[in-house]
Design a protein around this motif. Structure first.
Motif, mmCIF file in Angstrom:
data_model
loop_
_atom_site.group_PDB
_atom_site.id
_atom_site.type_symbol
_atom_site.label_atom_id
_atom_site.label_comp_id
_atom_site.label_asym_id
_atom_site.label_seq_id
_atom_site.Cartn_x
_atom_site.Cartn_y
_atom_site.Cartn_z
ATOM 1 N N LEU A 653 0.924 -1.310 0.066
ATOM 2 C CA LEU A 653 -0.077 0.100 0.212
ATOM 3 C C LEU A 653 0.748 1.262 0.047
ATOM 4 C CD1 LEU A 653 -2.903 1.254 0.248
ATOM 5 C CD2 LEU A 653 -2.566 1.033 2.784
ATOM 6 N N VAL A 654 0.683 2.114 -0.925
ATOM 7 C CA VAL A 654 1.672 3.345 -1.217
ATOM 8 C C VAL A 654 0.631 4.486 -1.269
ATOM 9 C CG1 VAL A 654 3.301 4.483 -2.821
ATOM 10 C CG2 VAL A 654 3.298 1.944 -2.402
ATOM 11 N N MET A 655 0.998 5.433 -0.406
ATOM 12 C CA MET A 655 0.352 6.689 -0.446
ATOM 13 C C MET A 655 1.494 8.042 -1.035
ATOM 14 S SD MET A 655 -2.630 6.383 0.405
ATOM 15 C CE MET A 655 -3.142 7.849 1.062
ATOM 16 N N PHE A 656 1.001 8.583 -2.172
ATOM 17 C CA PHE A 656 1.640 9.548 -2.723
ATOM 18 C C PHE A 656 1.942 10.823 -1.859
ATOM 19 C CE2 PHE A 656 -0.447 7.947 -6.498
ATOM 20 C CZ PHE A 656 0.349 6.856 -6.865
ATOM 21 N N LYS A 721 0.445 11.769 -10.639
ATOM 22 C CA LYS A 721 0.917 13.194 -10.729
ATOM 23 C C LYS A 721 -0.122 14.166 -11.326
ATOM 24 C CE LYS A 721 5.552 11.254 -11.870
ATOM 25 N NZ LYS A 721 6.644 10.997 -12.895
ATOM 26 N N ILE A 722 -1.303 13.753 -11.699
ATOM 27 C CA ILE A 722 -2.191 14.474 -12.209
ATOM 28 C C ILE A 722 -2.809 15.180 -11.015
ATOM 29 C CG2 ILE A 722 -4.645 14.511 -13.433
ATOM 30 C CD1 ILE A 722 -3.773 12.133 -14.952
ATOM 31 N N ARG A 723 -2.704 16.576 -11.316
ATOM 32 C CA ARG A 723 -3.389 17.556 -10.358
ATOM 33 C C ARG A 723 -4.025 18.589 -11.164
ATOM 34 N NH1 ARG A 723 -2.742 13.860 -7.618
ATOM 35 N NH2 ARG A 723 -1.775 13.534 -5.518
ATOM 36 N N HIS A 724 -5.403 18.907 -10.800
ATOM 37 C CA HIS A 724 -5.944 19.938 -11.502
ATOM 38 C C HIS A 724 -7.271 20.083 -10.765
ATOM 39 C CE1 HIS A 724 -8.496 21.818 -14.643
ATOM 40 N NE2 HIS A 724 -7.248 22.299 -14.897
ATOM 41 N N VAL A 728 -10.366 14.393 -10.008
ATOM 42 C CA VAL A 728 -10.058 13.965 -8.691
ATOM 43 C C VAL A 728 -8.807 13.557 -8.720
ATOM 44 C CG1 VAL A 728 -11.309 12.142 -7.185
ATOM 45 C CG2 VAL A 728 -12.618 13.390 -8.783
ATOM 46 N N SER A 729 -8.097 13.807 -7.499
ATOM 47 C CA SER A 729 -6.714 13.410 -7.184
ATOM 48 C C SER A 729 -6.591 12.039 -7.063
ATOM 49 C CB SER A 729 -6.050 14.358 -6.278
ATOM 50 O OG SER A 729 -6.119 15.806 -6.704
ATOM 51 N N LEU A 730 -5.819 11.163 -7.379
ATOM 52 C CA LEU A 730 -5.209 9.913 -7.035
ATOM 53 C C LEU A 730 -4.260 9.919 -5.957
ATOM 54 C CD1 LEU A 730 -5.463 6.779 -7.557
ATOM 55 C CD2 LEU A 730 -3.811 7.132 -9.313
ATOM 56 N N GLU A 731 -4.575 9.536 -4.692
ATOM 57 C CA GLU A 731 -3.626 9.774 -3.617
ATOM 58 C C GLU A 731 -2.856 8.384 -3.238
ATOM 59 O OE1 GLU A 731 -3.497 12.283 -1.991
ATOM 60 O OE2 GLU A 731 -5.324 13.623 -2.859
ATOM 61 N N GLY A 732 -3.072 7.167 -4.003
ATOM 62 C CA GLY A 732 -2.181 6.206 -3.493
ATOM 63 C C GLY A 732 -2.849 4.897 -4.124
ATOM 64 N N TYR A 733 -2.203 3.826 -3.955
ATOM 65 C CA TYR A 733 -2.763 2.495 -4.495
ATOM 66 C C TYR A 733 -2.252 1.371 -3.504
ATOM 67 C CZ TYR A 733 2.314 1.908 -6.062
ATOM 68 O OH TYR A 733 3.436 1.560 -6.126
ATOM 69 N N TYR A 734 -3.056 0.275 -3.672
ATOM 70 C CA TYR A 734 -2.610 -0.917 -3.039
ATOM 71 C C TYR A 734 -2.494 -2.143 -4.000
ATOM 72 C CZ TYR A 734 -3.076 -5.450 -0.689
ATOM 73 O OH TYR A 734 -2.724 -6.616 -0.209
ATOM 74 N N TYR A 735 -1.322 -2.746 -4.165
ATOM 75 C CA TYR A 735 -1.188 -3.824 -5.010
ATOM 76 C C TYR A 735 -0.936 -5.358 -4.533
ATOM 77 C CZ TYR A 735 0.212 -6.831 -9.263
ATOM 78 O OH TYR A 735 0.124 -7.590 -10.152
ATOM 79 N N ASP A 736 -1.654 -6.152 -4.987
ATOM 80 C CA ASP A 736 -1.562 -7.575 -4.710
ATOM 81 C C ASP A 736 -1.903 -8.474 -5.821
ATOM 82 O OD1 ASP A 736 -2.970 -10.317 -3.474
ATOM 83 O OD2 ASP A 736 -1.126 -9.884 -2.270
ATOM 84 N N PRO A 737 -1.098 -9.428 -6.165
ATOM 85 C CA PRO A 737 -1.779 -10.375 -7.437
ATOM 86 C C PRO A 737 -2.967 -10.490 -7.642
ATOM 87 C CG PRO A 737 0.627 -11.114 -6.508
ATOM 88 C CD PRO A 737 -0.061 -10.074 -5.496
ATOM 89 N N MET A 787 -2.031 15.522 -20.606
ATOM 90 C CA MET A 787 -1.096 15.164 -19.941
ATOM 91 C C MET A 787 -1.026 13.704 -20.732
ATOM 92 S SD MET A 787 0.294 16.614 -17.533
ATOM 93 C CE MET A 787 0.821 15.330 -16.377
ATOM 94 N N ASN A 788 -1.655 13.264 -21.817
ATOM 95 C CA ASN A 788 -1.692 12.172 -22.888
ATOM 96 C C ASN A 788 -2.280 11.049 -21.901
ATOM 97 O OD1 ASN A 788 -0.154 13.300 -24.808
ATOM 98 N ND2 ASN A 788 1.598 12.974 -23.558
#
Length: 953
Positions: A653-656, A721-724, A728-737, A787-788
Motif C-alpha cells: 500500500l503506497v500513499m503519494f 501526478k495529475i493535479r487539476h 479527482v486526485s489519485l492519492e495512492g494505491y494497493y497492489y497484490d496479485p 497529459m496524454n
C-alpha cells in the motif's frame, strides 16, 4: 566524431554570429554544430563529416555550382529530433531551409531571417513550441515562403508579419495560436496563399482583404472568428480557394462575393450564417466545391445552382432549406458529392436525377460517389433506375417518406460501401440481387415495411460489418448465410417476425460486438460460445420460445423412455408358477431419469460437505497466517503492519503524500458498510486516514486483465501526478496479485448524475451553474488530454461535485492499467456507459483515442442542458438524446429541449451555441470533433458576451 563536435560547440558556439578563423569552412562548421544538436536514430546524416573540406556531397545538402556555398538544406521526414541549433546562422548563403515532418522540439530559432538570402523556411510537422519570433519578419530579407504548420506554437501572430512585403506564402495552420489577426495582415500585398486554419484565433476578420490582389488561397478554417464575412472579399479577383468554415461567423453572404468568378472552392460550413442563398451564386461558374453546410440558411435552393457545371461537390446539409431540390442540378454532370441532408426539402424524391428518358440521363451523375438526401420530407417512389449510379460509394435516403420496393437494379451498386434506406415507407422484399452489392460495409433498412425472408445471397457481401434490418415485417429464419460474413460487427434484426432456431455457426463471427434479435418468434437454444456467451438479455428478449442461460430458461433435455419393472412378473427365469398378487413385497418402478436424479442428489450432498470442510480449512489457515499489507508513506519509506514486511505474499500500500495509516486499520478498507458506489471498473468504499482526510477506495474488478506489478505501479504513479481543480486526485494505491486498490481523494457532494436525475434532490441547477459545470468538465478533460491521458469511462456518474459545486472528473485513465480490452470487458463497459460511448468503439481493433472522450463530453453537455438521460427507454420505443436534440435543432425548436425545471430562465444566446457545440462534439465522425482545448476556448467565448451584459445591467 562526437567528441570533436562537442568541442566545436563549446569553443565556437559563443562566436557563431561573428567571424571565425578563415581556416574553418563556415558551412562545414555551421552544419556540424547544427547536427550536434540533433538526434539521428536512423543515421541519415552519416555522410556529414567534420573533416570534410566541403559539405556539398552530404545528404540533404545542395550547393551553388559557382560559389560552392550551401544554398539548400532539405532534411524532410528523417525522424530527426532535438533542437534547431544556432549553427545554421553560419550558413550565410542558405536559400532554402526545409526540416519538415521530423520530431524537432524547442522553439523557432530567432534570427533566421538575418540570413538575407533565405527564401524558404519549412519547419512544418514537428513538435516546436513557444511563440513565433516577432523579429523574424521585421527584417525578412528576401523571404518568400514560411511554414510552421502542424506544431504546438502558441501566442499571437506577430504584427511584423504585415511588414514583410516579399512574402508569397504563409502557413501557420494546426497550432495553438490565439488572439486577433494583425490589423495590417491584408496589406502584405504580395501574398498568394495564407493558411491560418485550425488554431484558436478570435475576434472579427478585418476589412481590407481586397488588398490581396494576387491571393489564390485564403484558409481561416477551424478558429473562433466572429462577426461577418468581410464585405470586400470580392475584391480578391483571382482567388481560387476561400475556406472560412468551422468558425462563429454570422450574417448573410456579402454581395461582393459574386465577383469571385475565378474561385473553384468556397467553404463556409459550420458557422452561424443565415439568410437565403442568393441567385447570383450561379454566376460563380468556376466553382468545383461549394460547402454551406451547418448554418441556418433558409428558403429555396436557387435554380441557378444548375449553372455550376464544373461543380464536383455540393454540400448544403444541416440548414433550413425548404421547397424542392432544383431539377437544374442535373446539369452538373461532373458532380461526385451531393449532400442536402438534414433540411426541410419536400416534394417527390428527386427522380429526375435518375430519369432514364432525360436528355442528360446517359451522362448525368456518372461520377456521383456520395448522394445524401437523408432527414428531409421527400416522398415518391424509390427509383428503379438507381442502378445507373454505378460509381456510388454512399447512398443515404433515410428519414424521408419514400415508398415502393427496393429495385433489383440494386445489384449494379457493386462499389457502394454505405447504403441507408431506413426510416421510410418501403415495402416488398429485400431482393436477392442485394448480393450484387459486393462492396457493402454497412446496410441499413430499419423502420420500413419490408416483408419476406432475409435473402441468403447476402453472404456475397463479404465486407459487411453492419447489418441493420430491425422494425420491419421480415419472416422466416435467420439464414445460415450470416455466419459466413466474417467481418460482421453490428447486427440488428429486432422487431420482426423471424422464426426458427438460430444457426449455431453464428458463434464463428469473431468480430461481433452487437447482435439484437429481440421481439421476434425465434425458438430453440441460443448458440453457445464467442459473443453469445455474454450477449445482453435485452438483445434476445421478446422470443418466448428461446432458451438458454441468458434468458434464464433451461432448454429441455431429451431422455430415453423409462425402464419399468413389472411387479407381477416372476423373478424365476424358468417356467415355474405365476407370481401371486398377494406377495409381501411391493413392486418397484424405476426410470433411468429417477436413478440419475438420485445419483445427482448424492453427488451434490458430497460436494457440499467437501466445500464446507475446505472453507473451514482455508479460514483457519488465513487466520493463522494472513498476509499483512505493506505500507509506504509519501517519502517512499516502506513499513509493515507486522514484524516481517515485504515478500511475494505481501501486498503493498503506497500513499503519494501524507499518512498511510487508516483510522479503522487495514482490515476495514473493504468493509461492506463503507461501500458508497459501484462502477464499470469496480466497487468504491469510503474510509478515513489518521490525519483526518476522507478517501475513496476503488477495488478493481478486472484483476485478470491487470498488467504486471511493475507496469501497474508505473501507470498508477503517472496517474498520481495529475493535479487539476477539475480532476479527482489519485492519492495512492494497493497492489497484490489478486487484489488492486486505487485510493482517491473523497469528493463530498455526490455525482452529477444524482444532482440531475435524482427526483429526491430539491435543488435545481441554474443555467449559470450548469454552464460552469460544462466549462469545468471541459477544462478537466483538456488537462487530461494535455497529459496524454484518455479518460475512457466518461459519464455523469463519474463527474463528482465538490463543496463549491465545481465538477471533478473521476475514474479517469483506468484503461491504461489493462494490457488490452477484450470483448468481454468492452461489452460490460458499453453496457455501463450506454449512450456515452463513441461509435468507433465498434471497430474491431478498439483504438481508444482522445476523440472518444470528446464524444462522451458532447453527450454530457446535452445531458446537463436537457436534464435527460443519454438513452431513455419507453414502452415501445427508445429515445436517444443526441438524435432528439439534433432533430429539435433542425426543426428550430431547440429551446423546447432545455430542462423544464429552468422555467425559461436561461439565455438563449448561450444555450443554443452550447447545444450546437455538444452536437459537434458528439459527431459520428471522429475527425469532425474538436479538441478539448478548442472546446474550452469556444465555451469561454460563448460565456463572455453574457457576462458583459450582466455587468452592464
Amino acid at each position: 566524431m562526437i567528441l570533436k563536435a562537442l568541442f566545436l560547440i563549446v569553443v565556437f558556439a559563443p562566436f557563431l554570429a561573428h567571424s571565425v578563423d578563415p581556416v574553418f569552412n563556415d558551412d562545414v562548421l555551421g552544419l556540424i554544430v547544427f547536427k550536434a544538436g540533433l538526434v539521428d536514430p536512423e543515421s541519415k546524416l552519416a555522410s556529414w563529416n567534420e573533416d570534410a573540406e566541403s559539405p556539398c556531397s552530404w545528404d540533404g545538402v545542395k550547393c551553388d555550382p559557382l560559389s560552392h556555398r550551401v544554398i539548400e538544406l532539405a532534411l524532410d521526414g528523417l525522424s530527426l529530433s532535438g533542437h534547431i541549433g544556432r549553427g545554421l546562422l553560419r550558413v550565410q548563403s542558405l536559400q532554402v531551409l526545409s526540416l519538415s515532418n521530423n520530431r524537432l522540439n524547442g522553439t523557432i530559432l530567432p534570427g533566421l531571417t538575418r540570413l538575407g538570402t533565405l527564401q524558404v523556411i519549412d519547419l512544418s510537422g514537428n513538435n516546436l513550441t513557444g511563440s513565433i519570433p516577432g523579429e523574424m519578419f521585421r527584417q525578412c530579407g528576401s523571404l518568400r515562403s514560411v511554414s510552421f504548420a502542424r506544431n504546438s506554437l502558441t501566442g499571437r501572430i506577430p504584427d511584423s508579419l504585415s511588414s514583410c512585403q516579399t512574402l508569397v506564402a504563409v502557413n501557420f495552420s494546426s497550432n495553438q495560436l490565439s488572439g486577433e489577426l494583425p490589423l495590417g495582415i491584408w496589406y502584405t500585398r504580395g501574398l498568394q496563399s495564407i493558411d491560418l486554419s485550425d488554431n484558436w484565433l478570435e475576434g472579427t476578420i478585418p476589412e481590407g482583404i481586397q488588398n490581396l490582389y494576387d491571393a489564390r488561397t485564403v484558409n481561416l478554417r477551424g478558429n473562433r472568428f466572429t462577426g461577418w464575412i468581410p464585405k470586400d472579399v470580392g475584391g480578391c479577383y483571382v482567388l481560387k480557394s476561400l475556406d472560412l468554415s468551422g468558425n462563429f461567423l454570422s450574417g448573410t453572404l456579402p454581395e461582393s462575393m459574386r465577383r469571385l468568378v475565378s474561385c473553384t472552392s468556397i467553404r463556409l460550413g459550420r458557422n452561424l450564417l443565415t439568410g437565403e442563398v442568393p441567385t447570383w451564386i450561379g454566376g460563380l461558374t468556376s466553382l468545383e466545391s461549394l460547402d454551406l453546410s451547418g448554418n441556418t440558411f433558409f428558403g429555396r435552393i436557387p435554380e441557378s445552382v444548375g449553372n455550376l457545371q464544373q461543380l464536383k461537390e455540393l454540400n448544403l446539409s444541416m440548414n433550413h432549406f425548404t421547397g424542392i431540390l432544383p431539377g437544374s442540378i442535373a446539369n452538373c454532370i461532373d458532380i461526385s458529392v451531393l449532400d442536402v441532408s438534414q433540411n426541410m426539402l419536400t416534394g417527390d424524391f428527386p427522380i429526375r436525377v435518375f430519369r432514364p428518358d432525360s436528355a442528360v440521363a446517359a451522362d448525368s451523375y456518372g461520377n456521383l460517389e456520395v448522394l445524401d438526401v437523408s432527414s428531409n420530407a421527400f416522398s415518391g417512389e424509390f427509383p428503379a433506375s438507381i442502378g445507373t449510379l454505378s460509381n456510388l460509394r454512399l447512398l443515404n435516403v433515410s428519414a424521408n417518406s419514400i415508398f415502393g420496393s427496393i429495385p433489383t437494379s440494386i445489384r449494379a451498386l457493386n462499389r457502394t460501401r454505405f447504403l441507408d434506406l431506413s426510416k421510410n415507407k418501403l415495402n416488398g422484399t429485400i431482393p436477392h440481387e442485394i448480393g450484387g452489392a459486393v462492396s457493402l460495409e454497412e446496410l441499413r433498412l430499419e423502420k420500413n415495411f419490408l416483408s419476406g425472408k432475409i435473402p441468403t445471397e447476402i453472404e456475397k457481401c463479404s465486407s459487411l460489418t453492419s447489418l441493420i434490418l430491425s422494425d420491419n415485417n421480415l419472416t422466416g429464419p435467420v439464414p445460415l448465410a450470416l455466419s459466413k460474413l466474417s467481418n460482421l460487427e453490428y447486427v440488428d434484426l429486432s422487431s420482426n417476425h423471424l422464426s426458427g432456431s438460430l444457426p449455431k455457426e453464428l458463434t464463428n463471427l469473431s468480430h461481433l460486438l452487437y447482435f439484437n434479435i429481440s421481439h421476434n418468434n425465434l425458438e430453440g437454444e441460443l448458440p453457445v460460445g464467442g459473443f453469445f456467451n455474454t450477449i445482453p438479455h435485452s438483445s434476445v428478449s421478446g422470443n418466448p420460445a428461446l432458451c438458454g442461460s441468458v434468458v434464464n430458461d433451461s432448454c429441455p433435455s431429451v431422455h430415453p423412455k423409462p425402464i419399468v419393472l413389472n411387479p407381477n412378473s416372476s423373478s424365476d427365469s424358468g417356467g415355474g408358477s405365476s407370481s401371486s398378487p398377494n406377495r409381501h413385497h411391493k413392486g418397484i418402478i424405476l426410470s433411468i431419469s429417477a436413478l440419475i436424479a438420485i445419483g445427482a442428489a448424492a453427488s451434490i450432498a458430497i460436494g457440499v460437505v467437501a466445500v464446507t470442510v475446505l472453507n473451514i480449512h482455508v479460514r483457519s489457515s488465513m487466520s493463522r497466517a494472513a498476509p499483512p499489507l505493506t505500507f509506504s508513506g509519501g517519502g517512499g519509506e516502506e513499513f509493515s503492519c507486522s514484524p516481517s514486511a515485504g515478500g511475494p505474499n505481501y501486498g503493498k500500500l503506497v500513499m503519494f503524500s501524507g499518512d498511510a495509516n487508516f483510522v479503522a486499520g487495514a482490515h476495514a478498507l473493504l468493509n461492506k458498510d463503507s461501500e458508497i458506489g459501484r462502477g464499470g471498473f469496480g466497487v468504491v468504499y469510503r474510509t478515513v486516514l489518521r490525519d483526518g482526510r476522507s478517501v475513496a477506495i476503488k477495488k478493481l474488478t478486472c484483476s485478470g486483465l491487470i498488467k504486471s506489478q511493475e507496469d501497474f505501479e508505473r501507470e498508477v504513479k503517472t496517474l498520481g501526478k495529475i493535479r487539476h481543480r477539475n480532476v479527482v486526485s489519485l492519492e495512492g494505491y494497493y497492489y497484490d496479485p489478486s487484489l488492486q486498490l486505487l485510493i482517491y481523494e473523497y469528493v463530498p457532494s455526490g455525482s452529477l448524475h444524482r444532482l440531475i436525475h435524482d427526483a429526491s434532490t430539491d435543488n435545481c441547477l441554474t443555467w449559470r451553474q450548469r454552464f460552469n459545470i460544462i466549462l469545468g468538465m471541459a477544462k478537466g478533460l483538456a488537462y487530461l488530454h494535455q497529459m496524454n491521458v484518455v479518460h475512457y469511462n466518461l459519464k455523469s456518474t463519474n463527474i463528482l461535485l465538490d463543496g463549491s459545486g465545481e465538477p471533478r472528473l473521476g475514474d479517469f485513465g483506468l484503461a491504461r492499467l489493462l494490457p488490452a480490452l477484450d470483448r468481454c470487458v468492452l461489452s460490460s463497459k458499453i453496457q455501463s456507459a450506454l449512450g456515452y460511448m463513441a461509435p468507433e468503439f465498434a471497430c474491431r481493433t478498439v483504438k481508444i483515442t482522445e476523440k472518444c472522450d470528446v464524444y462522451g463530453f458532447g453527450i454530457l453537455v446535452l445531458e446537463v442542458v436537457t436534464g435527460r438521460r443519454p438513452v431513455e427507454y419507453m414502452e415501445d420505443d427508445v429515445a436517444v438524446l443526441c438524435d432528439v436534440v439534433r432533430s429539435a435543432l433542425d426543426e428550430g425548436r431547440i429551446e423546447e429541449c432545455v430542462d423544464e425545471r429552468l422555467r425559461n430562465s436561461f439565455p438563449a444566446e448561450e444555450v443554443i451555441p452550447v447545444v450546437k457545440l455538444g452536437l459537434i462534439c458528439a459527431s459520428q465522425v471522429p475527425s469532425n470533433r474538436p479538441d478539448m482545448s478548442e472546446v474550452v476556448n469556444i465555451l469561454e467565448l460563448i460565456q463572455c458576451p453574457s457576462e458583459g451584459q450582466e455587468d452592464i445591467e
